[in-house]
Write an enzyme that holds these catalytic residues in place. Sequence first.
Site, PDB file in Angstrom:
ATOM      1  N   HIS A  27     -11.422  11.399 -28.390  1.00  0.00           N
ATOM      2  CA  HIS A  27     -10.376  12.956 -28.129  1.00  0.00           C
ATOM      3  C   HIS A  27     -11.722  14.213 -28.634  1.00  0.00           C
ATOM      4  CE1 HIS A  27     -10.577  13.564 -32.485  1.00  0.00           C
ATOM      5  NE2 HIS A  27     -10.482  12.755 -33.057  1.00  0.00           N
TER       6      HIS A  27
ATOM      7  N   ARG B 144      -3.974  15.274 -31.406  1.00  0.00           N
ATOM      8  CA  ARG B 144      -5.872  15.152 -30.427  1.00  0.00           C
ATOM      9  C   ARG B 144      -5.512  14.639 -29.080  1.00  0.00           C
ATOM     10  NH1 ARG B 144      -5.776  13.181 -35.666  1.00  0.00           N
ATOM     11  NH2 ARG B 144      -7.133  12.325 -36.767  1.00  0.00           N
TER      12      ARG B 144
ATOM     13  N   GLU C 102      -6.140   7.073 -35.159  1.00  0.00           N
ATOM     14  CA  GLU C 102      -7.398   6.987 -36.482  1.00  0.00           C
ATOM     15  C   GLU C 102      -7.261   6.039 -37.928  1.00  0.00           C
ATOM     16  OE1 GLU C 102     -10.173   6.465 -36.624  1.00  0.00           O
ATOM     17  OE2 GLU C 102     -10.959   8.172 -36.607  1.00  0.00           O
ATOM     18  N   ARG C 103      -7.911   5.056 -38.138  1.00  0.00           N
ATOM     19  CA  ARG C 103      -8.324   4.715 -39.305  1.00  0.00           C
ATOM     20  C   ARG C 103      -7.089   5.717 -40.644  1.00  0.00           C
ATOM     21  NH1 ARG C 103     -13.791   3.878 -42.579  1.00  0.00           N
ATOM     22  NH2 ARG C 103     -13.111   2.710 -44.435  1.00  0.00           N
TER      23      ARG C 103
ATOM     24  N   HIS D  91      -9.423   7.669 -30.718  1.00  0.00           N
ATOM     25  CA  HIS D  91     -10.155   7.667 -31.739  1.00  0.00           C
ATOM     26  C   HIS D  91     -11.623   7.241 -32.561  1.00  0.00           C
ATOM     27  CE1 HIS D  91      -6.504  10.710 -32.765  1.00  0.00           C
ATOM     28  NE2 HIS D  91      -6.152   9.459 -32.760  1.00  0.00           N
ATOM     29  N   GLY D  92     -12.545   8.049 -33.467  1.00  0.00           N
ATOM     30  CA  GLY D  92     -13.298   7.646 -33.291  1.00  0.00           C
ATOM     31  C   GLY D  92     -13.870   5.893 -34.030  1.00  0.00           C
TER      32      GLY D  92
HETATM   33  C1  DG2 Z   1     -11.597  11.431 -37.789  1.00  0.00           C
HETATM   34  C2  DG2 Z   1     -12.926  10.351 -38.104  1.00  0.00           C
HETATM   35  O1  DG2 Z   1     -11.488  10.497 -36.909  1.00  0.00           O
HETATM   36  O2  DG2 Z   1     -13.664  10.154 -39.095  1.00  0.00           O
HETATM   37  O3  DG2 Z   1     -10.136  11.442 -39.285  1.00  0.00           O
HETATM   38  O4  DG2 Z   1     -11.582  12.640 -39.991  1.00  0.00           O
HETATM   39  O5  DG2 Z   1     -11.856  10.116 -34.264  1.00  0.00           O
HETATM   40  O6  DG2 Z   1      -9.706  11.614 -35.333  1.00  0.00           O
HETATM   41  O7  DG2 Z   1     -12.116  12.492 -35.126  1.00  0.00           O
HETATM   42  P1  DG2 Z   1     -11.259  11.349 -35.350  1.00  0.00           P
HETATM   43  C3  DG2 Z   1     -11.018  11.466 -38.675  1.00  0.00           C
HETATM   44  P2  DG2 Z   1     -15.477   9.522 -39.654  1.00  0.00           P
HETATM   45  O8  DG2 Z   1     -15.073   8.067 -39.610  1.00  0.00           O
HETATM   46  O9  DG2 Z   1     -16.289  10.220 -38.357  1.00  0.00           O
HETATM   47  O10 DG2 Z   1     -15.562  10.653 -41.113  1.00  0.00           O
END
Ligand code: DG2
Length: 259
Positions: free
Chosen positions: A11, A62, A89-90, A188-189
Site C-alpha cells: 500500500h 490502507r 500485515e505481519r 503490506h510489506g
Molecule cells: C509495516 C512494516 O507494514 O514494517 O507494520 O509498520 O506494509 O503495513 O506498512 P505496512 C508496519 P516493517 O516490517 O518495514 O518494519
Amino acid sequence: MSVHKLFLLRHGEGAWNKENRFCSWVDQKLSEAGVKEAQDCGELFKLHGYKFDKVFTSILSRSVQTAWLVTEVMGQEWVPVIKSWRLNERHYGGLIGLNRAEMAQKHGEQQVKVWRRSYDVAPPPIDESHPYYHEIYNDRRYTTCDTPVKDLPRSESLKQVLDRLLPYWYDVIVPEIKAGHTVLVSAHGNSCRALLKHIEGISDAEIAGVTLPTGIPVLLELDADLKPVKPRQLLGDPAKIQAAIKKVEDQGKALPNGK
Ligand code: DG2
C-alpha cells in the site's frame, strides 16, 4: 514462456509509516503522500495498459484504500476486490505502535533488524495491557474471519505469516491466476514479502535482504505452474525505487537524538 502476470503491491504510505511506528494490525489510513503514491501507481499501470480481473486486499484500510485509488485512476473500479485477514500485515505483537528508531536506540539496530527481517523470529506477543490490544481484538472486522478471534495471532514471524497466507493463496488466489485472470494483490510489506519468498523460492537467509517500499508495484511473470520465468520487476523510476528501499531500511537505524 511467461503465461501469467501477477502484481504485488505494498500500500501507499500510511500515517504510521510516516511516523516510523510499527503499524501492523492497527488500522491507520494512508497519509497524503500515500494517497498520491497509490494514484501514481494507478497511472503507471494505466500507462502500461495493464488490466486487472481480480484485486485481493487485506482487511486493513490502507491496503483497501490503495486498491480503490489504483483502480479508480485506471478506470477499473468495477473490478472485484476480495478481502481477507490472511493478507494482513505481519502481527508485530508488543512492538505495535512503537517507534523503530527509538527501539534501535534502546535495544540496538541488530535486534530491530532481527525483529523486522528475520524469517522465523516472532516479536514478543501483544497482551491485554497493550494500548492497542482492545482496539484490535474488539474490532468487528475480526469477527468476520475464518478463524475465531481468540485464535488470531498475538505476534508473528514472517514464517507464521506465510503459514496463514498459504491456504488462502492456494485455495483462492491460485485458481484465479490459473483461470487466466490478471491479479493484483494490494497488501503490506511483509505479507507481500512472504508471498514473494514462496513464489520465488527465496531462502530463509536471503529474504532478510528483500525490502519492499510503499506504492511500488512488483511484477512477477509466471509459467503455467506459477514458477517465475524471469526476475521480479519493481515498476517505476529505478533511482526513485532505490531511494525508497533505502528509506525503509534506514527506518531501523538509531538516530543520535533517539527520534
Ligand atoms: C509495516 C512494516 O507494514 O514494517 O507494520 O509498520 O506494509 O503495513 O506498512 P505496512 C508496519 P516493517 O516490517 O518495514 O518494519
